[in-house]
Design an enzyme around this catalytic site. Structure first.
Site, PDB file in Angstrom:
ATOM      1  N   SER A 131       0.874  -1.133   0.027  1.00 51.20           N
ATOM      2  CA  SER A 131      -0.081   0.031  -0.004  1.00 51.20           C
ATOM      3  C   SER A 131       0.758   1.407  -0.015  1.00 51.20           C
ATOM      4  CB  SER A 131      -0.910   0.029   1.309  1.00 51.20           C
ATOM      5  OG  SER A 131      -1.472  -1.116   1.358  1.00 51.20           O
ATOM      6  N   ARG A 141      -3.286  -3.774 -18.779  1.00 46.37           N
ATOM      7  CA  ARG A 141      -2.196  -4.003 -18.285  1.00 46.37           C
ATOM      8  C   ARG A 141      -1.529  -5.476 -19.070  1.00 46.37           C
ATOM      9  NH1 ARG A 141      -1.611  -1.880 -12.178  1.00 46.37           N
ATOM     10  NH2 ARG A 141      -1.295   0.268 -12.414  1.00 46.37           N
ATOM     11  N   LEU A 185      -6.213   0.090  -4.199  1.00 46.88           N
ATOM     12  CA  LEU A 185      -6.298   0.983  -3.007  1.00 46.88           C
ATOM     13  C   LEU A 185      -7.789   1.051  -2.607  1.00 46.88           C
ATOM     14  CD1 LEU A 185      -3.435   3.602  -3.584  1.00 46.88           C
ATOM     15  CD2 LEU A 185      -3.624   1.310  -2.180  1.00 46.88           C
TER      16      LEU A 185
END
Length: 506
Positions: free
Chosen positions: A44, A276, A376
């Site tokens: 994180s 991605r 997140l």
């Protein structure tokens, strides 16, 4: 062995998911443990891009969910995705209320940028590329001030404790060189990902998937462990872990080129913002073919790179590369694990009393290919939900407990062999031959370190990748390049309860 009995949940892990869960346990007392000081050794704090959320007028939770589903290779749970995106704006506001210094525009609104596979700009940032550490720092301050929360910053999870019913009732941890048995009405695992199993990674090397292995040994199901996301633009400067060049750079027009200046994914302005997995494969092939892969920020960003992306600028300059003058050498690196401990959006796993949140969990929102900057958001939004639910759990009645399974430790030399093998044979592109060699390596290492959690986690990835005879999302098989018409999950069942010996007549 020392024994501690808690009245409330035990949270294992001090990243965004663990801290969010711990704060939301209030007013119920809780204990949070982490093997390193808060802000150290958790992904994180290293996240650069930011937090995806529908914050702009042109955006909506439904559009965010649609982009999440589209990126996930057919394996995203639509209901879970919507449960996540519906909480985007409120999660950002909650974090801002705790002091997370999100960037703002001239009107005081959250500033957002665009990243790969997002239809619109929706990634809230902090200081250009410093979102993770800034957000986590605000939660650390709140956690240290929380009266309901105790924190041990020197305790490492070794095993989970089960009652003879199978329910998880606590954990065995190592603290100060001694083992401690912690009994709790609920255990929340927020142990992070598996990047440390790879020789080339953007995550802390301490994250080796041990939470997955320990959870499975305690009966928890594991979902889709073969799906590993490789970030396409890690700086290729010989560092371990590799510094990250955030996707927001490409969102602002930076381009991927080979050493001759040719575009890796085509000349179209949107080409480098493909999902991605596609970008990572293009970069991987350029590197393996000897053409090289570079991120060119000069025209689109220019001198602003030092001000707007200070983390990237500092890393590049420390290696003697000035991105204002030269393109940056990049390579794919293990970045995020879409698979993990099977859990619902409240963090509940297949084992009573056990919760999983953050990267160690597989809630269905990432599928085969995580949408950029959703991690997140998931850590905070679902971490909060898990904390609230775990705080309602009631301690199991006293009764027989099963002996916890504690695996061996890998030596540094063995771990280095494993990391090299994972990067070589379970990386961006895989095939049956390489995966077979990897499994052989794991077998040999396991003979010297039986039951080592890192080996168990690596085996999950390798064996599931071998069984998935197709290419889908982050899992690319050069010997099975096509995608099957039906999208199916991999589900590994947890270890069964040991047989209870039958009593014999006298």
């Amino acid at each position: 062995m020392r024994r501690v009995a808690l009245d409330g949940p035990l949270i294992v892990g001090g990243g965004l998911a663990g801290l969010s869960a711990a704060l939301e346990c209030a007013p119920r007392k809780a204990l949070l443990i982490t093997p390193a000081p808060l802000l150290d050794a958790c992904s994180s704090a290293w996240a650069q891009g930011g937090m995806a959320a529908a914050l702009a007028e042109a955006d909506s939770p439904a559009l965010h969910a649609a982009d999440t589903v589209a990126a996930g290779g057919g394996l995203v749970d639509g209901a879970a995705a919507r449960a996540l995106t519906d909480r985007g704006a409120e999660t950002v506001a909650w974090l801002a209320g705790l002091g997370a210094p999100f960037d703002r525009d001239a009107h005081g609104r959250f500033a957002v940028s665009r990243e790969a596979a997002h239809a619109v700009a929706r990634v809230a940032r902090v200081g250009g590329d410093g979102a993770g550490r800034a957000i986590l720092s605000a939660l650390v301050v709140a956690a240290r001030a929380a009266e309901h929360l105790d924190i041990w910053e020197d305790a490492r999870l070794l095993a989970l404790i089960r009652a003879d019913s199978g329910r998880v009732v606590g954990a065995v941890v190592e603290r100060g060189g001694r083992r401690v048995e912690i009994l709790a009405p609920a255990v929340v695992l927020a142990t992070g990902g598996i990047g440390g199993l790879y020789a080339v990674t953007t995550t802390p090397a301490a994250l080796k998937g041990e939470g997955l292995a320990i959870a499975q040994a305690a009966g928890a199901d594991i979902l889709d462990p073969e799906f590993v996301q490789f970030h396409p633009t890690a700086l290729d400067i010989g560092r371990d872990p590799a510094p990250l060049a955030t996707e927001a750079l490409r969102g602002e027009g930076a381009r991927l080129v080979d050493r001759d200046g040719g575009f890796l994914l085509g000349a179209d302005a949107e080409a480098d913002l493909a999902p991605r997995d596609q970008v990572a494969r293009a970069v991987h092939r350029a590197v393996t073919e000897g053409r090289g892969a570079f991120l060119d920020t000069r025209r689109a960003i220019g001198d602003r790179v030092a001000r707007d992306f200070p983390a990237l600028f500092a890393a590049a300059m420390s290696a003697g590369i000035d991105p204002r003058v030269s393109p940056l050498p990049v390579a794919p690196a293990a970045h995020y694990h879409m698979g993990g401990i099977a859990a619902d959006t409240d963090g509940r796993t297949s084992v009573a009393g056990l919760f999983a949140v953050g990267e160690c969990a597989a809630t269905g929102v990432h599928g085969a290919n995580r949408l950029a900057s959703n991690s997140l958001l998931e850590a905070a939004a679902f971490g909060r939900r898990a904390g609230r639910v775990a705080a309602t759990e009631v301690a199991a009645a006293n009764g027989p407990r099963l002996a916890p399974h504690i695996g061996a430790e890998l030596t540094a030399a063995a771990l280095a062999q494993l990391r090299q093998g994972m990067s070589r044979w379970a990386g961006v592109e895989r095939d049956a031959s390489g995966l077979g060699r990897l499994i052989d390596l794991i077998d040999r290492l396991d003979a010297d370190a039986p039951g080592a959690p890192a080996l168990a986690a690596a085996r999950m990835v390798a064996e599931a990748a071998l069984e998935r005879r197709e290419s889908r999302g982050g899992h690319a098989r050069s010997d099975f390049p096509d995608t099957n018409s039906e999208a199916r999950h991999t589900r590994l069942t947890g270890a069964p309860l040991p047989a209870i010996p039958k009593k014999t007549a006298a």
